[in-house]
Design an enzyme around this catalytic site. Structure first.
Site, short mmCIF file in Angstrom:
data_model
loop_
_atom_site.label_atom_id
_atom_site.label_comp_id
_atom_site.label_asym_id
_atom_site.label_seq_id
_atom_site.Cartn_x
_atom_site.Cartn_y
_atom_site.Cartn_z
N GLY A 1 -65.79 16.24 -52.83
CA GLY A 1 -66.44 15.73 -51.73
C GLY A 1 -65.00 15.80 -50.12
O GLY A 1 -65.81 15.19 -49.19
N VAL B 1 -77.55 26.23 -57.95
CA VAL B 1 -78.23 27.99 -57.33
C VAL B 1 -79.29 26.45 -57.00
O VAL B 1 -79.55 25.86 -58.15
CB VAL B 1 -78.37 28.45 -58.28
N LEU B 2 -79.36 27.00 -55.83
CA LEU B 2 -81.12 26.45 -55.50
C LEU B 2 -82.13 26.86 -55.14
O LEU B 2 -82.68 28.03 -55.49
CB LEU B 2 -80.53 26.68 -53.65
N HIS C 1 -67.49 28.65 -48.41
CA HIS C 1 -66.88 29.50 -49.01
C HIS C 1 -65.86 29.58 -49.37
O HIS C 1 -65.55 29.99 -48.29
CB HIS C 1 -68.15 31.24 -49.76
N GLU D 1 -81.51 34.66 -50.35
CA GLU D 1 -81.54 34.10 -51.50
C GLU D 1 -80.41 34.93 -52.32
O GLU D 1 -80.72 34.52 -53.27
CB GLU D 1 -83.11 34.95 -51.46
N ASP E 1 -74.04 34.28 -51.65
CA ASP E 1 -72.49 33.94 -51.24
C ASP E 1 -73.62 35.45 -49.83
O ASP E 1 -72.42 36.21 -49.70
CB ASP E 1 -71.54 34.18 -51.74
C1 GAR Z 1 -64.60 23.76 -52.00
O1 GAR Z 1 -63.12 24.29 -51.73
C2 GAR Z 1 -65.80 25.09 -51.65
O2 GAR Z 1 -65.30 25.84 -50.67
C3 GAR Z 1 -66.36 25.59 -52.81
O3 GAR Z 1 -65.93 24.39 -53.15
C4 GAR Z 1 -65.25 22.80 -52.86
C5 GAR Z 1 -66.06 21.59 -53.19
O4 GAR Z 1 -64.18 20.85 -52.65
N1 GAR Z 1 -67.21 25.91 -52.63
C6 GAR Z 1 -67.85 26.63 -53.81
O5 GAR Z 1 -67.19 27.69 -54.61
C7 GAR Z 1 -69.31 27.49 -52.95
N2 GAR Z 1 -69.06 29.07 -54.29
P1 GAR Z 1 -65.15 19.14 -52.03
O6 GAR Z 1 -65.50 18.40 -53.07
O7 GAR Z 1 -63.98 18.52 -51.78
O8 GAR Z 1 -65.34 19.67 -50.71
#
Ligand code: GAR
Length: 200
Positions: free
Chosen positions: A12, A93-94, A110, A148, A151
């Site tokens: 988070g 996946v939503l 992303h 849908e 990315d």
């Molecule tokens: C982040 O780096 C985000 O960009 C990635 O997960 C991490 C979560 O970190 N998301 C993806 O890879 C989505 N395809 P966080 O929980 O510390 O924010």
């Protein structure tokens, strides 16, 4: 006030960046109304709790199948009556029904420069492993609207980050977060909250 629902799966830090930006006045006209995680142990839920933000876990493990989980998850989102849903490290996946219902009102961060290193299988640390394997010298992060596909939605903001010779996936992940993700995700929310960008 834009009602924002943030969906998270792990640590988070992006959620933290959003909360900090609201506190610092870098995001205006927006409030986080609910944080939802698919993972009961996500530290992100504690981050929300400590700010007095409602934090809810909806775990697939508690449901007989994907359809029932999807239904419960969508209901949890609906209850928050959000204007904007932010996927901040949400690795689920939503449900297609949710994407249709909230079309143009879901954004995702992303950790790469889309259309590179994105799509199925590219998430979290795997993205940075692939970046280092390919030997690119520039990577970064992208905030985009969710459609849908995986990315594939319209891009809102991107920020480039340099790859350095001694990078490990973890070192690179941290730099991409600090220099790009924690900057452009709050910026994109602020732009949407202040009607500087949106989908008709
Ligand atoms: C982040 O780096 C985000 O960009 C990635 O997960 C991490 C979560 O970190 N998301 C993806 O890879 C989505 N395809 P966080 O929980 O510390 O924010």
């Amino acid at each position: 006030m834009l009602r924002v629902c943030v969906c998270v799966s792990g640590g988070g830090t992006n959620l933290q960046a959003i909360m900090d930006a609201i506190d610092a006045g870098k995001i205006t006209n927006a409030q986080i109304v609910r944080v939802i995680s698919n993972n009961k142990g996500a530290f992100a839920l504690e981050r929300a709790n400590s700010k007095g933000i409602e934090a809810v876990a909806v775990s697939p493990k508690d449901y007989a199948d994907r359809a029932h989980f999807n239904e419960a998850f969508l209901q949890c989102v609906d209850e928050a009556t959000p204007d904007l849903i932010v996927l901040a490290g949400f690795l689920v996946v939503l449900p297609p029904m949710m994407i249709q219902k909230y079309e143009g009102r879901i954004i995702n961060i992303h950790p790469a420069l889309i259309p590179s290193f994105c799509g199925k299988g590219y998430y979290g640390l795997r993205v940075h492993e692939a970046v280092l394997e390919r030997g690119v010298k520039i990577t970064g992060a992208t905030v985009h609207f969710v459609d849908e596909g995986t990315d594939t939605g319209p891009i809102i903001l991107q920020k480039a980050v340099e790859v350095l010779p001694d990078d490990t996936p973890k070192v690179l992940q941290q730099r991409v977060m600090e220099q790009a993700e924690w900057v452009i995700l709050p910026q994109a929310i602020n732009m949407i909250a202040n009607r500087q960008i949106g989908i008709e």
